[in-house]
Design a protein around this motif. Structure first.
Motif, PDB file in Angstrom:
ATOM      1  N   GLU A 162      36.222  24.940 -11.665  1.00  0.00           N
ATOM      2  CA  GLU A 162      37.286  24.837 -10.681  1.00  0.00           C
ATOM      3  C   GLU A 162      37.540  23.382 -10.328  1.00  0.00           C
ATOM      4  O   GLU A 162      36.618  22.646  -9.948  1.00  0.00           O
ATOM      5  N   PHE A 163      38.777  22.974 -10.459  1.00  0.00           N
ATOM      6  CA  PHE A 163      39.200  21.631 -10.084  1.00  0.00           C
ATOM      7  C   PHE A 163      39.578  21.626  -8.605  1.00  0.00           C
ATOM      8  O   PHE A 163      40.422  22.423  -8.175  1.00  0.00           O
ATOM      9  N   LYS A 164      38.962  20.737  -7.842  1.00  0.00           N
ATOM     10  CA  LYS A 164      39.294  20.580  -6.428  1.00  0.00           C
ATOM     11  C   LYS A 164      39.685  19.126  -6.192  1.00  0.00           C
ATOM     12  O   LYS A 164      38.837  18.232  -6.114  1.00  0.00           O
ATOM     13  N   ARG A 165      40.981  18.927  -6.040  1.00  0.00           N
ATOM     14  CA  ARG A 165      41.494  17.571  -5.888  1.00  0.00           C
ATOM     15  C   ARG A 165      40.956  16.907  -4.626  1.00  0.00           C
ATOM     16  O   ARG A 165      40.582  15.738  -4.646  1.00  0.00           O
ATOM     17  N   SER A 166      40.878  17.657  -3.542  1.00  0.00           N
ATOM     18  CA  SER A 166      40.455  17.077  -2.262  1.00  0.00           C
ATOM     19  C   SER A 166      39.010  16.590  -2.304  1.00  0.00           C
ATOM     20  O   SER A 166      38.628  15.686  -1.558  1.00  0.00           O
ATOM     21  N   GLN A 167      38.205  17.182  -3.180  1.00  0.00           N
ATOM     22  CA  GLN A 167      36.797  16.799  -3.288  1.00  0.00           C
ATOM     23  C   GLN A 167      36.502  15.984  -4.542  1.00  0.00           C
ATOM     24  O   GLN A 167      35.357  15.617  -4.779  1.00  0.00           O
TER      25      GLN A 167
END
Lengths: 114, 112
Positions: free
Chosen positions: A66-71
């Protein structure tokens, strides 16, 4: 400059347990992201990749990430680990402009207990 | 269905000797790479090539040379082997710069 961090050098899980391997990156924009697996004595094999779109990507051997831009993260997961998953796992990033060189993390070695 | 082939698989050199690590790919990829892998350090890029006749330095090029006279071959040359070059060397290729790379099985090199 872009960089990749895999904070866990070693992880041990029991067969059948769930798995999450962490990957954090540093880059000014969204890079291309990859997870590779390396079995002993072999080269790296691609598990999955993220370029754009749906932030949950499916790969081979039942893995997902899972890609999480905010993290600035791209963590690898598997719901139920098999003994054959014991290997070393590498996260890699490629800048979306410029030289397109790969930057690899230092790897996470997974041990699976029977 | 060979993919990326590296030879030799193992080699022991004496300090000061020279050798060439061979890499061949049969996928007609333009991009080819040489990495070294040391314990706990991940993979470090030595040299890469974006096509025949074009090569460029990576992160750790000192002590190595490369050439790319054909699309298929990308040999890595060690001119004066040093103990610090003891490592596992991987060659990889890719169709485009941002596409997944295909890896060979590696060459384990020891310099004594």
């Amino acid at each position: 400059a872009q960089s990749v961090t895999q904070p866990d050098i070693h992880i041990t899980v029991s067969e059948g347990a769930s798995l999450e391997l962490r990957c954090n990156y540093s880059y000014g924009a969204t890079p291309y992201l990859f997870w590779y697996v390396q079995s002993p004595g072999q080269g790296l094999q691609l598990l999955l990749k993220y370029f754009s779109g749906d932030t949950l990507v499916q790969g081979i051997k039942g893995f997902e990430a899972e890609f999480k831009r905010s993290q600035s993260s791209f963590n690898l997961r598997k719901p139920s680990v098999h003994w054959s998953d014991a290997a070393e796992y590498f996260c890699a990033v490629v800048a979306t402009s410029g030289t397109y060189k790969y930057i690899f993390g230092t790897g996470t070695r997974l041990k699976v207990l029977a | 269905n060979a993919g990326v082939t590296q030879t030799p698989k193992f080699r022991i050199l004496k300090i000061g000797q020279s050798m060439t690590l061979q890499c061949t790919q049969d996928m007609n990829h333009n991009y080819m790479y040489w990495y070294r892998q040391d314990p706990g350090m991940g993979l470090k890029l030595i040299y890469y090539s974006v096509g025949a006749g074009i090569t460029d330095k990576g992160e750790v090029p000192n002590g190595y040379n490369v050439s790319r006279s054909t699309t298929e071959d990308f040999p890595l040359r060690l001119e004066l082997a040093a103990p610090s070059q003891t490592s596992v060397y991987f060659c990889a290729s890719g169709g485009q710069a941002d596409q997944p790379q295909h890896f060979g099985d590696g060459t384990r090199l020891s310099i004594l």
